[in-house]
Design a protein around this motif. Structure first.
Motif, short mmCIF file in Angstrom:
data_model
loop_
_atom_site.label_atom_id
_atom_site.label_comp_id
_atom_site.label_asym_id
_atom_site.label_seq_id
_atom_site.Cartn_x
_atom_site.Cartn_y
_atom_site.Cartn_z
N PHE A 52 -14.00 25.51 -40.62
CA PHE A 52 -14.91 26.27 -40.97
C PHE A 52 -15.92 26.37 -39.93
O PHE A 52 -16.54 27.41 -39.61
N ASN A 53 -16.13 25.42 -39.22
CA ASN A 53 -17.21 25.30 -38.08
C ASN A 53 -16.79 25.85 -36.81
O ASN A 53 -17.30 26.01 -35.91
N ARG A 54 -15.34 25.79 -36.63
CA ARG A 54 -14.70 26.45 -35.46
C ARG A 54 -15.05 25.50 -34.42
O ARG A 54 -15.37 25.86 -33.25
N LYS A 55 -15.15 24.23 -34.68
CA LYS A 55 -15.49 23.13 -33.71
C LYS A 55 -14.29 22.84 -32.65
O LYS A 55 -14.58 22.54 -31.51
N THR A 56 -13.04 22.66 -33.09
CA THR A 56 -12.08 22.24 -32.48
C THR A 56 -11.83 23.18 -31.54
O THR A 56 -11.40 24.25 -31.66
N ARG A 57 -11.90 22.69 -30.29
CA ARG A 57 -11.25 23.71 -28.92
C ARG A 57 -10.06 22.76 -28.72
O ARG A 57 -9.84 21.64 -28.16
N ILE A 58 -8.95 23.54 -28.64
CA ILE A 58 -7.92 22.68 -28.13
C ILE A 58 -7.67 23.47 -26.63
O ILE A 58 -7.56 24.58 -26.43
N GLU A 59 -7.75 22.51 -25.79
CA GLU A 59 -7.50 22.86 -24.18
C GLU A 59 -6.21 22.29 -23.78
O GLU A 59 -5.80 21.22 -24.34
N HIS A 60 -5.67 22.97 -22.93
CA HIS A 60 -4.35 22.56 -22.35
C HIS A 60 -4.51 21.84 -20.88
O HIS A 60 -5.21 22.42 -19.93
N PHE A 61 -4.12 20.68 -20.82
CA PHE A 61 -4.30 19.84 -19.42
C PHE A 61 -2.91 20.11 -18.85
O PHE A 61 -2.10 19.47 -19.33
N ARG A 62 -2.93 20.50 -17.67
CA ARG A 62 -1.83 20.58 -16.88
C ARG A 62 -1.43 19.61 -16.19
O ARG A 62 -1.90 19.28 -15.13
N ALA A 63 -0.54 18.72 -16.52
CA ALA A 63 -0.27 17.34 -15.76
C ALA A 63 0.73 17.63 -14.82
O ALA A 63 0.63 16.80 -13.70
N LEU A 64 1.60 18.57 -14.90
CA LEU A 64 2.49 19.00 -13.79
C LEU A 64 2.43 20.31 -13.56
O LEU A 64 2.48 21.14 -14.58
N ASP A 65 2.46 20.88 -12.51
CA ASP A 65 2.37 22.04 -12.25
C ASP A 65 3.28 22.54 -11.12
O ASP A 65 3.25 22.44 -10.02
N ASP A 66 4.41 23.25 -11.73
CA ASP A 66 5.35 23.98 -10.81
C ASP A 66 5.86 22.92 -9.75
O ASP A 66 5.90 23.09 -8.53
N VAL A 67 6.72 21.95 -10.45
CA VAL A 67 7.01 20.95 -9.42
C VAL A 67 8.45 21.02 -9.26
O VAL A 67 9.22 21.22 -10.32
#
Lengths: 399, 264
Positions: free
Chosen positions: A33-48
């Motif tokens: 209801f508060n729209r507080k949760t922000r899910i963010e993606h953390f890129r641990a590996l990038d095009d390896v």
């Protein structure tokens, strides 16, 4: 593809990062209801992408959080790449964590028998291996003791012996060799050399750069989830060390912090060897010279300045620290700018990478002029053996 | 990837079950006997409550045996569900350091409880014969019934183990749910004409038949306690719930597995 080869192609892996992580249903509802949760993606590996051929020994190096362990977990099949493909052929032994399947209440032997299945071994095969495993771990006398009474070292020894009991095509090692006494560590390295001799593929993640250079001919340097360099271990290591030294910090869980009034401040801090050469690698017995250029913007002479240092583990835990006041040495007194030097003589019980912090304070006036915490990374190695090699014999012949 | 075939999976399951059984009875004097003692104790409690306090048990002859017939599989069902709920979380180190089919964890929990159930059913059958409830030919139906029950329990276990990784509430919730589920299941009462007399509502009895576990419980009562052939609705209900729940459990588990591994 032959057994022991690895192909990683354009592998990307994202973790979900939670801010205001909702762990219970109630929180989810509230956050919904508060729209507080922000899910963010953390890129641990990038095009390896990389290929490893059978028989190669490859080190994966990089600062904490660069994606080394994630890479191993993908190779071990634990994580699935978010995109890209990772393929390997052959039996994999993963030494990511030792003794994980062990139950504290079961004896050493029971634990071995029950955990063989994780390696794909049945009871009969295990029964034959148990004596060999306990012998390698030097724990024959303790095999009928519940493992909860084992010391940490014993536990790890049993775990290592089990994990390497099967002859794998690919061996994944993550920092686990830092455990146990020196004697057992040497046996571990011997066993790894044995695998190398048999042409097995080895992927090795470690902060122990000396072990890396000893074991691996190739190194992959990861930085922020990308491959920064991939090549001969010697070249990659020297490049890595140079950059790590130049950089003010290596990004770690203990992130560098800087604070203070900065009326008196460090203009520059350089780490040198005793002969004056800038360095960030020191061996036991070598003096660490901290050369600081300190400046003051105060109009008058500042005196009673305390110049302190501290050395921390990579996770921020303080190991040692001292200052000129505590050691009964002259306090700084100057106007404008001054060059000051600390010569630190350490004996190194645990080689590894550490973080050095420095501080300028005036405890009498209760002033913090300038703190640089977790600021400079130091790699401390064991003593240099002199001579490192000894010639036993050399024979020339002519046919 | 190391190859995981069915043989290797069975080997892993076997060792997980063996570990579970070994650990469960370490340092316990009565050890394995607890698999019988627990339902026996609860039988005694329910027997007194429902014949001395609420007094409807009197309508059912050999009420204690009737209770036991339902309590044994219920014990299997509820222990499996509450045990497997935390099976992924409890093994997070293992999951994060070696690859293996993680479905084996909740499935092994169910399998360990199934072994208990099988032994308990042998004891139950002996008791029933001693008290003159001879089994009919229908006793062979226990095998397909158990298979279906195991499928259903495994399916629910997979759902719960996944759910609990995301929301720890599942662990708390399942305890309350099992309490309600117990009274909504034909364990302390039957769902036949006697049941209608006790509950005094034909409609409620019809509704209770939609409970996923009702079919199995009534099959138990028929083949063990009454020695008759179970009614058809039991099989329809049990089979459909089993297939649906197992399929749902496996699908959700497969889908969620890569995410769950990173969440642990």
């Amino acid at each position: 593809m032959k057994p022991g080869s690895i192909r990683m192609k354009n592998v990307t892996l994202d973790y979900r990062l939670y801010h205001d992580r909702a762990v219970t249903l109630r929180e989810t509802m509230l956050n919904f209801f508060n729209r507080k949760t922000r899910i963010e993606h953390f890129r641990a590996l990038d095009d390896v992408s990389f290929n490893i051929e059978p028989g190669e020994s490859v080190a994966v190096i990089g600062s904490n959080g660069a994606g080394k362990s994630t890479t191993l977990k993908i190779l071990a099949g634990i994580y699935k790449p978010t995109s890209g493909t990772s393929n390997s052929v052959g039996r994999i032994a993963s030494l990511l964590d030792l003794g994980v399947g062990f139950h504290p209440d079961l004896t050493g032997e029971e634990n071995l028998m029950l955990n063989g299945a994780l390696l794909g071994l049945n009871r009969n095969e295990m029964r034959k291996l148990v004596p060999l495993i306990s012998e390698f771990a030097q724990l024959e006398r303790f095999m009928d003791t519940p493992v909860k009474y084992f010391s940490n070292g014993m536990f790890m020894r049993l775990g290592f012996s089990l994990a390497t009991a099967v002859d794998p095509d690919i061996l994944l090692i993550d920092e686990v060799l830092a455990v146990g006494d020196v004697g057992f560590q040497n046996r571990c390295y011997e066993r790894i050399s044995e695998f190398q001799g048999k042409g097995r593929t080895i992927i090795f993640v470690s902060h122990d750069l000396e072990a890396v250079s000893r074991l691996c001919e190739r190194a992959i340097w990861l930085h922020d989830g990308r491959i920064k360099m991939d090549g001969a271990a010697r070249d990659v290591l020297s490049e890595y060390l140079e950059t790590a030294g130049k950089q003010n910090h290596i990004s770690t869980s203990a992130t560098p912090k800087e604070w203070g009034s900065r009326e008196v401040w460090f203009d520059s801090v350089i780490l040198r060897k005793a002969d004056g050469a800038p360095s960030c690698i020191f061996r036991s017995g070598e003096k660490i010279v901290v050369d600081a250029l300190i400046k003051s913007r105060l109009p008058s002479i500042v005196d009673n300045i305390v110049f302190g240092f501290s050395i921390h583990r990579m996770d921020g835990e303080t190991v040692i620290g001292s200052n000129n006041l505590e050691m009964n040495q002259p306090l700084l007194s100057f106007s404008g700018s001054v060059e000051s030097r600390i010569e630190i003589d350490l004996s190194i019980a645990e080689p590894g990478t550490y973080l050095l912090g420095v501080a300028l304070t005036d405890p009498k006036a209760n002033l913090d002029y300038h703190w640089q915490e977790f600021f400079y990374s130091l790699t401390l190695l064991e003593e240099r053996k002199d001579p490192p090699l000894r010639l036993n014999e050399a024979i020339w012949t002519q046919e | 990837m190391s190859k995981w075939n069915i043989g290797r999976l069975l080997l892993l399951m076997e060792s997980l079950v063996a570990k579970d059984l070994k650990v469960r009875y370490k340092r316990s004097i009565l050890g394995f006997a607890w698999f019988l003692l627990k339902p026996l104790f609860s039988m005694v409690v329910y027997y007194f409550v429902f014949t001395r306090i609420l007094r409807f048990g009197g309508a059912i002859p050999h009420f204690s045996l009737f209770l036991l017939t339902g309590l044994l599989p219920w014990n299997f069902f509820s222990s499996s569900l509450s045990g497997s709920t935390s099976s992924l979380l409890d093994n997070h180190r293992l999951i994060r350091s070696i690859y293996f089919p993680r479905m084996a964890l909740p499935a092994a929990e169910v399998a360990a409880n199934l072994i208990h159930l099988l032994l308990a059913l042998l004891v139950l059958e002996t008791l029933l014969i001693v008290f003159g409830h001879y089994p009919g030919l229908s006793i062979i139906l226990i095998l397909p019934a158990l298979l279906l029950l195991t499928m259903m329990t495994t399916g629910i276990s997979m759902l719960l183990s996944i759910g609990n990784v995301f929301y720890r509430d599942v662990k708390q919730f399942i305890e309350v749910l099992l309490l309600a589920w117990f009274y909504a299941s034909p364990i302390i009462y039957p769902l036949d004409s006697i049941g209608v007399d006790i509950i005094q509502s034909d409609r409620l009895v019809q509704i209770l038949r939609f409970n996923p576990i009702s079919g199995f419980m009534e099959i138990m009562h028929s083949i063990f306690y009454a020695g008759t052939w179970p009614p058809l609705w039991c099989w329809v209900s049990l089979a459909s719930w089993s297939i649906v729940l197992l399929a749902a459990g496996m699908t959700v588990f497969r889908k969620a597995e890569p995410v769950v591994v990173k969440e642990l």
